[in-house]
Design an enzyme around this catalytic site. Sequence first.
Site, PDB file in Angstrom:
ATOM      1  N   LYS A   1       0.860  -1.195   0.000  1.00 27.72           N
ATOM      2  CA  LYS A   1       0.000   0.000   0.000  1.00 27.72           C
ATOM      3  C   LYS A   1       0.887   1.233   0.000  1.00 27.72           C
ATOM      4  O   LYS A   1       1.898   1.265   0.716  1.00 27.72           O
ATOM      5  CB  LYS A   1      -0.892  -0.060   1.256  1.00 27.72           C
ATOM      6  CG  LYS A   1      -1.962   1.012   1.348  1.00 27.72           C
ATOM      7  CD  LYS A   1      -2.838   0.748   2.573  1.00 27.72           C
ATOM      8  CE  LYS A   1      -3.958   1.758   2.697  1.00 27.72           C
ATOM      9  NZ  LYS A   1      -4.841   1.464   3.874  1.00 27.72           N
TER      10      LYS A   1
ATOM     11  N   SER B   1      -9.593   1.174   2.796  1.00 29.17           N
ATOM     12  CA  SER B   1      -8.776   2.048   1.972  1.00 29.17           C
ATOM     13  C   SER B   1      -7.661   1.307   1.226  1.00 29.17           C
ATOM     14  O   SER B   1      -7.082   1.877   0.298  1.00 29.17           O
ATOM     15  CB  SER B   1      -8.148   3.140   2.844  1.00 29.17           C
ATOM     16  OG  SER B   1      -7.297   2.569   3.824  1.00 29.17           O
TER      17      SER B   1
ATOM     18  N   SER C   1      -9.905  -1.266   6.873  1.00 32.85           N
ATOM     19  CA  SER C   1      -9.276  -1.021   5.566  1.00 32.85           C
ATOM     20  C   SER C   1      -8.466  -2.184   4.990  1.00 32.85           C
ATOM     21  O   SER C   1      -8.043  -2.115   3.840  1.00 32.85           O
ATOM     22  CB  SER C   1      -8.394   0.222   5.634  1.00 32.85           C
ATOM     23  OG  SER C   1      -9.203   1.369   5.714  1.00 32.85           O
TER      24      SER C   1
END
Lengths: 481, 46
Positions: free
Chosen positions: A77, A152, A176
């Site tokens: 990420k 996310s 997330s």
Amino acid sequence: MTDWTLASVAEAIRTRRVSPVEVVRACLERIERLDATLRAFITVDREGALREAAGLEAEVMAGRLRGPLHGVPLAYKDLCFIRGLPTSCGTRTPEYFSDRDEATTVVRLRAAGAVTLGKLNMTELALGPFGENDHHGDAQNPWKPGHVAGGSSSGSGVAVAAGFVVGALGTDTGGSIRLPAACCGIVGLKPTYGRVSRAGVMPLSWSLDHIGPMTRTVRDAALMLAVIAGRDARDATTSHRSVPDYATVTARPPSPLIIGVPENYYFDRIDDEVAEAVDAAARVLASLGMKVEPLRVPDPEVMSSVANILARSESAAIHARVMRDRPHELQPQVRERIEPGFQISAFDYLQAARLRARLARGFIGEVFGAVDVVVAPTIPEPPPTLEEARRGTAAERIARMGRFSRLTRPFNGLGLPALSVPCGFSGDGRPIAFQLVGRPFAEATLLRLAHAYEEAAGWQTVLNGGPEMAPKPPPLGTGPA
Amino acid sequence: MTEREREVQAMVADSAAVIERAAGDLALAEEPSGLLAALEDGASDD
């Protein structure tokens, strides 16, 4: 090779049936072919990955293996700091975040032999559960383009589901990791607070942030967790507890456990197909010898308010500079989620933090005095369309975000391990998932149970077939040996 | 005050009210770092 998992790629490299360079080339080819549509990556490090893979290939040929992930392609990420690569945190600014040192988790994965393919798309500043992003493009659900990938850690979910990489790191402050895992039909583990170091990763909320693996199978999650878990001097909240050999314990059959299915909150106002799929999953667990019982859990609404106060205050403090200097660069709904934090008093923040400890202790005593594991849906509905997620005023969108993450958020406040596992599809082909929640540091129990479920339920066969946008990866070629 | 500012104020007040009701009888020994202790005390034998 007939599948494309972290475990099988690692094994094929170890036994010289395929080379790290071949694996990386196959991944890069898929990324080039499909990612203009799916939008999983913000940065693809083509040259760096090929260079690393060539070095690892030479080591294999010399009979040396760095660790259990030797030559395995991973991506991270885009809020993990990696030397030499930009870190946007999902903002327009490529170098939003910087740190002297790399993320501890990435350092550990590299030391175990993993190859870094690049940095993955995410909701801006990790604020939002759907994965839409005006700056880097909306991450698309690989099973159903035009629908959300979840956030996310949206790019992490897409990249693993689409076969761009065999594993990724995500972060989870209110769901997330688990939300994109559920939306993309993969496995996502939010470990116990303190199990995995958060050093070298953009914080969103020091109290609620967790880092964990996102993979195609439960066994793969165990392999990654075994590498990244454990004490880190750079993160004072990490536990001194020893790290079990998660991969080995995951392979053992689970002992009979009492599974609690909440009769309050977690099945309120959820989609019928989700409720049916999670009920069916509970029946599979029962068929494995587990005792499945209804369970009344302490009201999660109070913990949600506690988590709101903590997350909003901390994210306002963390992002005060960008809110002051460059607010126009942030998407409106992101700005509007940070703003309330500036209005919260120190008194309310401290009372919330004190209350959190009491609520966690109460939940652990009451719930895990009665059952071993809790089963609940991960998402309240199958992934909605991107248009639905973007509809309405900023306030309406924020309210919708709150509804979508209402089943995952309480476990961030409680700090408990929660593992999201695919458990089917809606009638129109959108993934559905449930989460297993356990005592603090009970990751091994959750992984073992989830692995047994995965084997019994048979969804993995469907999932390995791959989403329509990402057909099954081509068979790997013959290795250098 | 704009509509949005009123919404923010109301949102913060709602959460604060929930906290205030629930935190009324916190003991002196209940401090923010209690979470880590709660997790260690409640840990699994895994």
